[in-house]
Design a protein around this motif. Structure first.
Motif, PDB file in Angstrom:
ATOM      1  N   SER A   2       4.298  -8.766   8.577  1.00 22.37           N
ATOM      2  CA  SER A   2       5.144  -9.499   7.645  1.00 22.37           C
ATOM      3  C   SER A   2       5.513 -10.872   8.190  1.00 22.37           C
ATOM      4  O   SER A   2       5.709 -11.066   9.396  1.00 22.37           O
ATOM      5  CB  SER A   2       6.422  -8.714   7.371  1.00 22.37           C
ATOM      6  OG  SER A   2       7.302  -9.458   6.557  1.00 22.37           O
ATOM      7  N   TYR A 296       3.498  -2.067   1.644  1.00 25.06           N
ATOM      8  CA  TYR A 296       3.909  -3.200   2.477  1.00 25.06           C
ATOM      9  C   TYR A 296       3.528  -4.537   1.834  1.00 25.06           C
ATOM     10  O   TYR A 296       4.299  -5.502   1.883  1.00 25.06           O
ATOM     11  CB  TYR A 296       3.267  -3.090   3.860  1.00 25.06           C
ATOM     12  CG  TYR A 296       3.910  -2.075   4.767  1.00 25.06           C
ATOM     13  CD1 TYR A 296       5.269  -2.158   5.086  1.00 25.06           C
ATOM     14  CD2 TYR A 296       3.162  -1.042   5.320  1.00 25.06           C
ATOM     15  CE1 TYR A 296       5.862  -1.227   5.921  1.00 25.06           C
ATOM     16  CE2 TYR A 296       3.748  -0.103   6.170  1.00 25.06           C
ATOM     17  CZ  TYR A 296       5.103  -0.203   6.456  1.00 25.06           C
ATOM     18  OH  TYR A 296       5.694   0.720   7.295  1.00 25.06           O
ATOM     19  N   ASP A 297       2.347  -4.607   1.249  1.00 26.17           N
ATOM     20  CA  ASP A 297       1.924  -5.851   0.592  1.00 26.17           C
ATOM     21  C   ASP A 297       2.829  -6.189  -0.579  1.00 26.17           C
ATOM     22  O   ASP A 297       3.171  -7.369  -0.803  1.00 26.17           O
ATOM     23  CB  ASP A 297       0.481  -5.729   0.109  1.00 26.17           C
ATOM     24  CG  ASP A 297      -0.533  -5.708   1.247  1.00 26.17           C
ATOM     25  OD1 ASP A 297      -0.152  -6.050   2.385  1.00 26.17           O
ATOM     26  OD2 ASP A 297      -1.696  -5.334   0.991  1.00 26.17           O
ATOM     27  N   GLU A 300       6.069  -7.512   0.693  1.00 31.68           N
ATOM     28  CA  GLU A 300       5.902  -8.887   1.157  1.00 31.68           C
ATOM     29  C   GLU A 300       5.952  -9.874  -0.006  1.00 31.68           C
ATOM     30  O   GLU A 300       6.580 -10.938   0.074  1.00 31.68           O
ATOM     31  CB  GLU A 300       4.573  -9.013   1.903  1.00 31.68           C
ATOM     32  CG  GLU A 300       4.394 -10.323   2.648  1.00 31.68           C
ATOM     33  CD  GLU A 300       5.161 -10.370   3.955  1.00 31.68           C
ATOM     34  OE1 GLU A 300       5.053 -11.391   4.652  1.00 31.68           O
ATOM     35  OE2 GLU A 300       5.868  -9.395   4.287  1.00 31.68           O
ATOM     36  N   GLU A 304       8.660 -12.868  -0.460  1.00 32.31           N
ATOM     37  CA  GLU A 304       8.243 -14.260  -0.638  1.00 32.31           C
ATOM     38  C   GLU A 304       8.902 -14.880  -1.859  1.00 32.31           C
ATOM     39  O   GLU A 304       9.253 -16.070  -1.867  1.00 32.31           O
ATOM     40  CB  GLU A 304       6.725 -14.335  -0.753  1.00 32.31           C
ATOM     41  CG  GLU A 304       6.006 -14.096   0.556  1.00 32.31           C
ATOM     42  CD  GLU A 304       4.491 -14.097   0.402  1.00 32.31           C
ATOM     43  OE1 GLU A 304       4.013 -14.180  -0.751  1.00 32.31           O
ATOM     44  OE2 GLU A 304       3.787 -14.020   1.426  1.00 32.31           O
TER      45      GLU A 304
END
Length: 333
Positions: A2, A296-297, A300, A304
């Motif tokens: 991350s 997790y993606d 993220e 962002e």
């Protein structure tokens, strides 16, 4: 890996944000029912500790943010400022005034359940600071809210699933953390009610977000069940709850919310939605071995979208750092 972590610079920034608002009394939105003219009192009289941060509950979790950062980064100027302010704030007299407010005839629903759960989290965090008396002073208030939660679990027939302060699953997640340390019968009651309310849910459509939501009703329910069930039980339940996760459905859970006006307090909730979804996805990822990278993606992408907006307009600044901290600390002990 991350891009986002709780490093010293981020911690100092969050601490300065929270130090700037936990004592800022106005503007203020009271959760206060007037029974007579004499009940019209300013926030600092009604709540001598939690009178800042626009509203009572945001002040409570602003304090949770401060104590958490002080524990994790103790040798900083911000930590020393937090210590001084906490010593001034968490006194027996002030805590008793906060507790006595709950005795008012019209205060049964005061801050239910969001503020209750955050107060329990604050007390749990205070208990980790062995060099201070803050937990000892706050315990009567925490016990009072725990008793209210216990009673409420017995009369709440249906869970509240909206993505705002009234969400039942969110309150159970935070309260269970406290109860597992301080009140095991309450912890067992929380786990039992979570299973009762959510245990048969399946094929979640995730029709979200609503225009003023800061929680994902779907993901916070999943996190609640992850906390209430054993890991094998959770795997069985989650497979039925979100059966198409591997194909990216429901798509709404993977797309960060768009925030059109951060000066509007309700629309600004959507920055919190992105942060709380990141918290949920990061927390759930270790339990989803086949889908962990996807989780997790997705977390993220939500970070962002939200992290640049933790400060800037007071409608978000008075509370968003707490949810950013939840996300950044997901899975930490």
């Amino acid at each position: 890996m991350s891009r986002f972590s709780l490093d010293a610079d981020t911690a100092a920034r969050f601490a300065r944000i929270a130090l700037g608002h936990v004592r800022q009394e106005y503007p203020h939105k009271l959760d206060h029912v007037l029974g007579a003219d004499e009940d019209a009192l300013p926030p600092h009289v009604l709540h001598p500790i939690f009178f800042g941060s626009f509203d009572w509950h945001s002040c409570v979790h602003g304090w949770w943010t401060l104590l958490t950062l002080r524990r994790l980064f103790p040798d900083t100027d911000e930590a020393r400022a937090i210590e001084r302010l906490a010593d001034q704030s968490f006194t027996a007299e002030k805590v008793e005034t906060e507790r006595a407010y709950l005795d008012r005839p019209l205060s049964r629903g005061f801050e239910r359940p969001y503020g209750w759960a955050w107060l329990l989290q604050l007390h749990l965090e205070a208990s980790r600071h062995r060099d201070a008396n803050w937990a000892y002073e706050l315990e009567p208030l925490a016990r009072a809210f725990a008793d209210r939660l216990r009673d409420h679990l017995g009369v709440l027939t249906y869970p509240i699933r909206v993505g705002t302060h009234f969400n039942t699953a969110f309150a159970l997640v935070l309260s269970l953390d406290w109860a597992e340390r301080f009140d095991e019968p309450l912890a067992e009651a929380i786990r039992e009610r979570a299973k009762h309310w959510f245990g048969n849910d399946c094929d979640c459509q995730a029709w979200e977000p609503g225009g003023d939501e800061f929680l994902s009703p779907a993901l916070i329910e999943a996190l609640c069940m992850a906390r209430a069930l054993t890991e094998p039980e959770f795997h069985g339940w989650f497979g039925g709850f979100l059966p198409k996760l591997d194909t990216g459905e429901p798509a709404t859970l993977f797309m960060p919310a768009v925030v059109s006006d951060r000066s509007d307090g309700k629309i600004a909730h959507l920055d919190g939605l992105n942060l709380s979804r990141a918290w949920c996805w990061r927390s759930l990822a270790p339990l989803l071995p086949e889908d962990s990278q996807q989780a997790y993606d997705t977390a993220e992408a939500h970070l962002e979208a939200a992290m640049p907006h933790v400060a800037g307009d007071y409608m978000g600044e008075h509370w968003l750092a707490s949810f950013a901290l939840l996300a950044l600390l997901a899975n930490d002990t």
